[in-house]
Scaffold this motif. Structure first.
Motif, mmCIF file in Angstrom:
data_model
loop_
_atom_site.group_PDB
_atom_site.id
_atom_site.type_symbol
_atom_site.label_atom_id
_atom_site.label_comp_id
_atom_site.label_asym_id
_atom_site.label_seq_id
_atom_site.Cartn_x
_atom_site.Cartn_y
_atom_site.Cartn_z
ATOM 1 N N MET A 1 0.840 -1.198 0.000
ATOM 2 C CA MET A 1 0.000 0.000 0.000
ATOM 3 C C MET A 1 0.875 1.249 0.000
ATOM 4 N N THR A 2 0.561 2.166 -0.883
ATOM 5 C CA THR A 2 1.337 3.397 -0.999
ATOM 6 C C THR A 2 1.204 4.254 0.255
ATOM 7 N N GLN A 3 2.348 4.778 0.713
ATOM 8 C CA GLN A 3 2.354 5.740 1.814
ATOM 9 C C GLN A 3 2.843 7.079 1.288
ATOM 10 N N SER A 4 2.262 8.152 1.784
ATOM 11 C CA SER A 4 2.582 9.488 1.287
ATOM 12 C C SER A 4 2.901 10.441 2.425
ATOM 13 N N PHE A 5 3.663 11.469 2.088
ATOM 14 C CA PHE A 5 3.920 12.607 2.966
ATOM 15 C C PHE A 5 3.030 13.740 2.472
ATOM 16 N N ILE A 6 2.143 14.218 3.334
ATOM 17 C CA ILE A 6 1.114 15.173 2.925
ATOM 18 C C ILE A 6 1.123 16.373 3.869
ATOM 19 N N VAL A 7 1.204 17.554 3.308
ATOM 20 C CA VAL A 7 1.074 18.774 4.100
ATOM 21 C C VAL A 7 -0.340 19.297 3.890
ATOM 22 N N ASP A 129 -0.041 7.212 6.132
ATOM 23 C CA ASP A 129 0.525 8.453 5.616
ATOM 24 C C ASP A 129 1.039 9.337 6.752
ATOM 25 N N ILE A 130 1.995 10.207 6.419
ATOM 26 C CA ILE A 130 2.444 11.265 7.327
ATOM 27 C C ILE A 130 1.736 12.557 6.938
ATOM 28 N N ALA A 162 -0.866 7.567 10.964
ATOM 29 C CA ALA A 162 -2.172 7.000 11.271
ATOM 30 C C ALA A 162 -2.276 6.508 12.707
ATOM 31 N N TYR A 163 -1.133 6.426 13.405
ATOM 32 C CA TYR A 163 -1.134 5.895 14.772
ATOM 33 C C TYR A 163 -1.145 6.998 15.814
ATOM 34 N N ASP A 164 -0.181 7.924 15.736
ATOM 35 C CA ASP A 164 -0.130 9.018 16.707
ATOM 36 C C ASP A 164 0.776 10.124 16.192
ATOM 37 N N VAL A 165 1.117 11.056 17.069
ATOM 38 C CA VAL A 165 1.967 12.195 16.708
ATOM 39 C C VAL A 165 3.418 11.735 16.618
ATOM 40 N N ILE A 166 4.105 12.136 15.553
ATOM 41 C CA ILE A 166 5.522 11.788 15.427
ATOM 42 C C ILE A 166 6.434 12.992 15.656
ATOM 43 N N SER A 167 5.867 14.196 15.714
ATOM 44 C CA SER A 167 6.643 15.369 16.125
ATOM 45 C C SER A 167 5.689 16.425 16.659
ATOM 46 N N GLN A 230 3.119 21.991 -4.437
ATOM 47 C CA GLN A 230 3.365 20.542 -4.505
ATOM 48 C C GLN A 230 3.301 19.990 -3.086
ATOM 49 N N PRO A 231 2.080 19.808 -2.530
ATOM 50 C CA PRO A 231 1.930 19.568 -1.105
ATOM 51 C C PRO A 231 2.033 18.120 -0.660
ATOM 52 N N SER A 232 2.293 17.178 -1.579
ATOM 53 C CA SER A 232 2.360 15.776 -1.151
ATOM 54 C C SER A 232 3.301 14.999 -2.055
ATOM 55 N N VAL A 233 3.839 13.913 -1.506
ATOM 56 C CA VAL A 233 4.709 13.040 -2.281
ATOM 57 C C VAL A 233 4.595 11.627 -1.721
ATOM 58 N N ALA A 234 4.560 10.643 -2.578
ATOM 59 C CA ALA A 234 4.571 9.248 -2.143
ATOM 60 C C ALA A 234 5.994 8.852 -1.786
ATOM 61 N N PHE A 235 6.158 8.162 -0.640
ATOM 62 C CA PHE A 235 7.505 7.754 -0.244
ATOM 63 C C PHE A 235 7.666 6.243 -0.150
ATOM 64 N N LYS A 236 6.588 5.484 -0.245
ATOM 65 C CA LYS A 236 6.694 4.032 -0.164
ATOM 66 C C LYS A 236 5.527 3.408 -0.900
ATOM 67 N N ASP A 237 5.837 2.477 -1.815
ATOM 68 C CA ASP A 237 4.795 1.794 -2.580
ATOM 69 C C ASP A 237 4.321 0.532 -1.871
#
Length: 237
Positions: A1-7, A129-130, A162-167, A230-237
């Motif tokens: 499953m694709t994971q993305s970094f999204i602002v 996703d982040i 999707a789990y909790d806060v990472i920063s 460009q507010p998002s990018v996929a980082f893992k397929d």
């Protein structure tokens, strides 16, 4: 499953001109301490103290003012400061930033020499996703080095998966769950710039981070620059 970094748009409404260098690296070995120059952090601490925070008090230096002004735009935990201010303060006070592990030492050297916050997360610990977003309030967070769980404040800028806060408080403290350790095999990095006038510095710092990771640790990185356009990018397929 694709994971993305999204602002998220809620963040851009506060900070439309921010740019974020987002890097990924796979199949790394974070044990090779002997490959990192022994004077890397010593030099970086010196550069930080003399170039970026020569004025007293530390709040009178432009790079610190940039982040303090940014932190005034959202709800923060009392006393929270951008991570780069904490590094610069240690360098200025003569205590210096010491060694942790090879990857952290390399990105701390870049953070000190260019005065940008840099974070590294264990990609394999990221759930879904982040998002760089604005907290609803109550999102769970356990910081590095702590056992107690905290919760984010309503209106606080956070990184979360999707789990909790990472920063928490944007670029203040990172989560123990996704900490980059010697056992980490796959990484993602992000480095934020809040001042458009420092765009060239941000480009140079990003290049330095990629070069040092490659030359000292044999780590190749993939770079994406995240902006409002460009507010998002996929980082893992």
């Amino acid at each position: 499953m694709t994971q993305s970094f999204i602002v998220d748009e809620a963040f851009w409404q506060l900070f439309p001109e921010v740019e974020i260098a987002f890097l990924t690296a796979q199949d790394i070995d974070n044990h090779a301490k002997e490959q990192v120059p022994t004077d890397l952090l010593t030099t970086a601490n010196h550069v930080a103290a003399t170039k970026w925070v020569p004025n007293d008090p530390i709040s009178q230096n432009t790079v610190v003012q940039d982040w303090r002004q940014a932190f005034q735009q959202f709800k923060t935990k009392k006393g929270a400061r951008c991570a780069v201010e904490n590094l610069l303060k240690r360098a200025k006070n003569g205590k210096g930033v010491g060694t942790i592990n090879p990857v952290v030492d390399v990105y701390n050297s870049v953070s000190l020499e260019w005065a940008f916050p840099v974070a590294a997360e264990d990609m394999d610990q990221i759930k879904g996703d982040i998002h760089l977003t604005v907290a609803q309030g109550g999102e769970r967070f356990r910081p590095i080095g702590e056992d107690d769980v905290e919760t984010a404040l309503p209106g606080e800028v956070i990184y979360r998966d999707a789990y909790d806060v990472i920063s928490r408080c944007w670029a203040w403290r990172d989560s123990a769950r996704v900490e980059a350790t010697e056992a980490t095999q796959n990484l993602l990095f992000y480095m934020e710039n809040v001042n458009p006038q420092r765009h060239a510095d941000h480009v140079a710092a990003t290049a330095a981070l990629r070069t040092r990771l490659h030359d000292y640790l044999g780590i190749s990185t993939t770079l994406h620059v995240v902006t409002h356009d460009q507010p998002s990018v996929a980082f893992k397929d």
